[in-house]
Design a protein around this motif. Sequence first.
Motif, PDB file in Angstrom:
ATOM      1  N   THR A  86       0.950  -1.176   0.079  1.00  0.00           N
ATOM      2  CA  THR A  86       0.078  -0.043   0.038  1.00  0.00           C
ATOM      3  C   THR A  86       0.980   1.246   0.177  1.00  0.00           C
ATOM      4  OG1 THR A  86      -0.124   0.348   2.417  1.00  0.00           O
ATOM      5  CG2 THR A  86      -1.667  -1.420   1.323  1.00  0.00           C
ATOM      6  N   ALA A  87       0.242   2.516  -0.224  1.00  0.00           N
ATOM      7  CA  ALA A  87       0.869   3.707  -0.097  1.00  0.00           C
ATOM      8  C   ALA A  87       1.649   3.876   1.064  1.00  0.00           C
ATOM      9  CB  ALA A  87       0.045   5.003  -0.302  1.00  0.00           C
ATOM     10  N   GLN A  88       1.245   3.324   2.422  1.00  0.00           N
ATOM     11  CA  GLN A  88       1.729   3.452   3.715  1.00  0.00           C
ATOM     12  C   GLN A  88       2.670   2.127   3.722  1.00  0.00           C
ATOM     13  OE1 GLN A  88      -2.053   3.418   3.421  1.00  0.00           O
ATOM     14  NE2 GLN A  88      -1.671   5.345   2.683  1.00  0.00           N
ATOM     15  N   GLY A  89       3.122   1.476   2.971  1.00  0.00           N
ATOM     16  CA  GLY A  89       4.007   0.393   3.201  1.00  0.00           C
ATOM     17  C   GLY A  89       3.333  -1.100   3.007  1.00  0.00           C
ATOM     18  N   PRO A  90       3.840  -2.121   3.149  1.00  0.00           N
ATOM     19  CA  PRO A  90       3.379  -3.404   3.206  1.00  0.00           C
ATOM     20  C   PRO A  90       2.352  -3.886   4.388  1.00  0.00           C
ATOM     21  CG  PRO A  90       5.634  -3.481   3.747  1.00  0.00           C
ATOM     22  CD  PRO A  90       5.482  -2.098   3.333  1.00  0.00           C
ATOM     23  N   LYS A  91       1.245  -4.303   3.982  1.00  0.00           N
ATOM     24  CA  LYS A  91       0.418  -4.770   4.968  1.00  0.00           C
ATOM     25  C   LYS A  91      -0.021  -6.129   4.800  1.00  0.00           C
ATOM     26  CE  LYS A  91      -1.283  -0.058   6.119  1.00  0.00           C
ATOM     27  NZ  LYS A  91      -2.564   0.715   6.490  1.00  0.00           N
ATOM     28  N   VAL A  92      -0.218  -6.781   5.945  1.00  0.00           N
ATOM     29  CA  VAL A  92      -0.587  -8.250   5.726  1.00  0.00           C
ATOM     30  C   VAL A  92      -2.193  -8.323   5.384  1.00  0.00           C
ATOM     31  CG1 VAL A  92      -0.814 -10.385   6.985  1.00  0.00           C
ATOM     32  CG2 VAL A  92       1.161  -8.965   7.209  1.00  0.00           C
ATOM     33  N   LEU A  93      -2.544  -9.226   4.336  1.00  0.00           N
ATOM     34  CA  LEU A  93      -3.793  -9.548   3.869  1.00  0.00           C
ATOM     35  C   LEU A  93      -4.068 -10.822   4.770  1.00  0.00           C
ATOM     36  CD1 LEU A  93      -3.772  -9.309   0.185  1.00  0.00           C
ATOM     37  CD2 LEU A  93      -4.948  -7.842   1.848  1.00  0.00           C
ATOM     38  N   GLU A  94      -3.017 -11.771   4.770  1.00  0.00           N
ATOM     39  CA  GLU A  94      -3.513 -13.014   5.449  1.00  0.00           C
ATOM     40  C   GLU A  94      -2.258 -13.832   5.668  1.00  0.00           C
ATOM     41  OE1 GLU A  94      -5.014 -16.201   3.001  1.00  0.00           O
ATOM     42  OE2 GLU A  94      -3.571 -15.641   1.203  1.00  0.00           O
ATOM     43  N   PHE A  95      -2.028 -14.721   6.513  1.00  0.00           N
ATOM     44  CA  PHE A  95      -0.997 -15.766   6.630  1.00  0.00           C
ATOM     45  C   PHE A  95      -1.452 -17.052   6.504  1.00  0.00           C
ATOM     46  CE2 PHE A  95       1.105 -12.527   9.575  1.00  0.00           C
ATOM     47  CZ  PHE A  95       2.498 -12.484   8.976  1.00  0.00           C
ATOM     48  N   ASN A  96      -0.416 -17.707   5.681  1.00  0.00           N
ATOM     49  CA  ASN A  96      -0.734 -19.419   5.386  1.00  0.00           C
ATOM     50  C   ASN A  96       0.064 -19.937   6.020  1.00  0.00           C
ATOM     51  OD1 ASN A  96      -3.084 -18.870   3.782  1.00  0.00           O
ATOM     52  ND2 ASN A  96      -1.727 -18.537   1.823  1.00  0.00           N
ATOM     53  N   ALA A  97      -0.018 -21.441   6.410  1.00  0.00           N
ATOM     54  CA  ALA A  97       0.958 -21.968   7.503  1.00  0.00           C
ATOM     55  C   ALA A  97       1.627 -23.162   6.575  1.00  0.00           C
ATOM     56  CB  ALA A  97       0.011 -22.777   8.287  1.00  0.00           C
ATOM     57  N   ARG A  98       1.949 -22.698   5.180  1.00  0.00           N
ATOM     58  CA  ARG A  98       2.508 -23.875   4.341  1.00  0.00           C
ATOM     59  C   ARG A  98       2.924 -22.973   3.030  1.00  0.00           C
ATOM     60  NH1 ARG A  98      -1.240 -22.623   0.606  1.00  0.00           N
ATOM     61  NH2 ARG A  98      -3.115 -21.390   1.452  1.00  0.00           N
ATOM     62  N   PHE A  99       3.417 -23.935   2.431  1.00  0.00           N
ATOM     63  CA  PHE A  99       4.178 -23.277   0.952  1.00  0.00           C
ATOM     64  C   PHE A  99       2.504 -22.917   0.183  1.00  0.00           C
ATOM     65  CE2 PHE A  99       7.877 -25.993   1.270  1.00  0.00           C
ATOM     66  CZ  PHE A  99       8.802 -24.883   1.065  1.00  0.00           C
ATOM     67  N   GLY A 100       2.778 -21.827  -0.647  1.00  0.00           N
ATOM     68  CA  GLY A 100       1.509 -21.558  -1.610  1.00  0.00           C
ATOM     69  C   GLY A 100       1.647 -22.564  -2.635  1.00  0.00           C
ATOM     70  N   ASP A 101       0.513 -22.723  -3.498  1.00  0.00           N
ATOM     71  CA  ASP A 101       0.032 -23.406  -4.527  1.00  0.00           C
ATOM     72  C   ASP A 101      -0.157 -22.487  -5.647  1.00  0.00           C
ATOM     73  OD1 ASP A 101       0.145 -25.415  -6.580  1.00  0.00           O
ATOM     74  OD2 ASP A 101      -1.000 -26.832  -5.278  1.00  0.00           O
ATOM     75  N   PRO A 102      -0.130 -21.910  -6.531  1.00  0.00           N
ATOM     76  CA  PRO A 102       1.229 -22.517  -7.283  1.00  0.00           C
ATOM     77  C   PRO A 102       2.738 -21.784  -6.891  1.00  0.00           C
ATOM     78  CG  PRO A 102       0.216 -20.804  -8.826  1.00  0.00           C
ATOM     79  CD  PRO A 102      -0.489 -21.113  -7.506  1.00  0.00           C
ATOM     80  N   GLU A 103       2.541 -20.932  -5.900  1.00  0.00           N
ATOM     81  CA  GLU A 103       3.946 -20.222  -5.667  1.00  0.00           C
ATOM     82  C   GLU A 103       4.976 -21.244  -5.596  1.00  0.00           C
ATOM     83  OE1 GLU A 103       1.024 -19.690  -4.490  1.00  0.00           O
ATOM     84  OE2 GLU A 103       0.841 -17.438  -3.598  1.00  0.00           O
ATOM     85  N   CYS A 104       4.784 -22.444  -4.804  1.00  0.00           N
ATOM     86  CA  CYS A 104       5.779 -23.323  -4.665  1.00  0.00           C
ATOM     87  C   CYS A 104       6.715 -23.718  -5.919  1.00  0.00           C
ATOM     88  CB  CYS A 104       5.131 -24.508  -3.700  1.00  0.00           C
ATOM     89  SG  CYS A 104       6.366 -25.879  -3.187  1.00  0.00           S
TER      90      CYS A 104
END
Length: 443
Positions: A278-296
């Motif tokens: 964001t214009a105010q810097g990075p903000k968390v939308l969500e946390f996941n507890a694992r590798f992303g798919d397809p990010e992995c």
Amino acid sequence: MPSSRRVLVVGNGGREHAIAWKLARDGAEVLIAPGNAGTALVGENIPVAATDIAGLLEVARRREVDLTVVGPEAPLVAGIVDAFVDAGLRIFGPTKRAAQIEGSKSFCKQIMHRGDVPTAMFREFRSAARAREYLEAREDVPVVVKADGLAAGKGVFVCSDRAAALEAVRTLAEDPQFAAAAGSILIEERLDGVEVSVLAITDGRTIVTLPPLQDHKAAHDDDEGPNTGGMGAYCPTPFVDDALLADIEARILVPTVHAMRRAKVPFQGVLYAGLMLTAQGPKVLEFNARFGDPECEPLLLRMESSLLELLDATVDRTLESCAPPTWQEGAAVSVVMASEGYPGAVTKGQPIRGLEAASAIPHAQVFHAATRAVDGTICADGGRVLAVTAMGPSLARAKLQAYSAVKEIRWAGAWCRKDISDKGLRRERELLASMATEEAPAS
Ligand code: AMP
Ligand code: GLY
């Protein structure tokens, strides 16, 4: 690493194929439960479902598995790690309580509050009636309405006005598919900016931040259409430079891991931060507890050093003394090929042609996300079928190689987005153009 190491990978998607492929390259003998037609090419599939914790424990014991790696969130949230640890078995992933960082948005917000981690402002409501009252009373601004629990990515509604938000609350309250997830409802300020994913591996103390990625969640080109599990990803993303990555580590990842330890819910495994820049810097939308798919998939294709060593060090809580991972220069792009109808209902069983030709494309690797071998023929077996992934010395070359491999593959109704990584390519051009202006001699 001696080749006698036996590892069990839990799951059956493209992420698990990539994990199994990489661990096999690292010298492990890999079992995959339940796996797919692609994982059968790098290890041995075991027909036990990812959520059958008792069945998986039995496999790990009987086959003398010395490390289990969990891909998807469902078994983590159901407590697979606790069950394995209680049985004296080594397993990579967070405990049931720590997996609440993904399994409960309310828990996630509490941890972020404790760690002073930047995120969207929110209110939590135990009933739909209260949520409605709040929406009626506040000014009519864009908000995001979220179910507290896991809802397979469907429990989030980005709303541009009050009417849409009221409709979302009604859906969460009345649609039976949200009955379990919508025990409480969160209403959150809508953040604007570019979305990126930053993943870290942590043993609860030491944090190893991985190269930044960008997912493509919308079904169609230019981010049009319904949300999906992810239609493609690339790594690294030029939206996050080294300075920003260091900032994300210092202001988001480190305080989150420490807040969890202080709350006596230490986190071990992959902590995946979905971020809005964001214009105010990075903000968390969500946390996941694992590798992303397809990010992995693009991430592990680029990984040069041993994943097995990194996972071992996490489980043994010796990450601090483990050498940091190394990555192939350049970039990797992963394009998801899906069945007709996805993300809605799909028909299964179409034979897939051209897999060998695709794999012959230099630097390309076809990870299977939902495939099944029928009489020796590999067939589509779900919505997201393949994650066609390739590396290149630049993002543009990686994209070219990935789509060259995609072009070789066909089955009835197959489709994919044509613009995976284009946002990154545009960003690179903008960065170059701004440098050129800065460096131009004054006239
Ligand atoms: P989540 O499961 O919470 O990550 O939400 C799924 C998607 O909804 C995210 O990837 C974003 O695209 C969008 N989203 C979630 N929260 C917000 C927010 N506060 N502002 C804008 N978009 C959001
Ligand atoms: N690709 C998004 C996720 O794995 O949650």
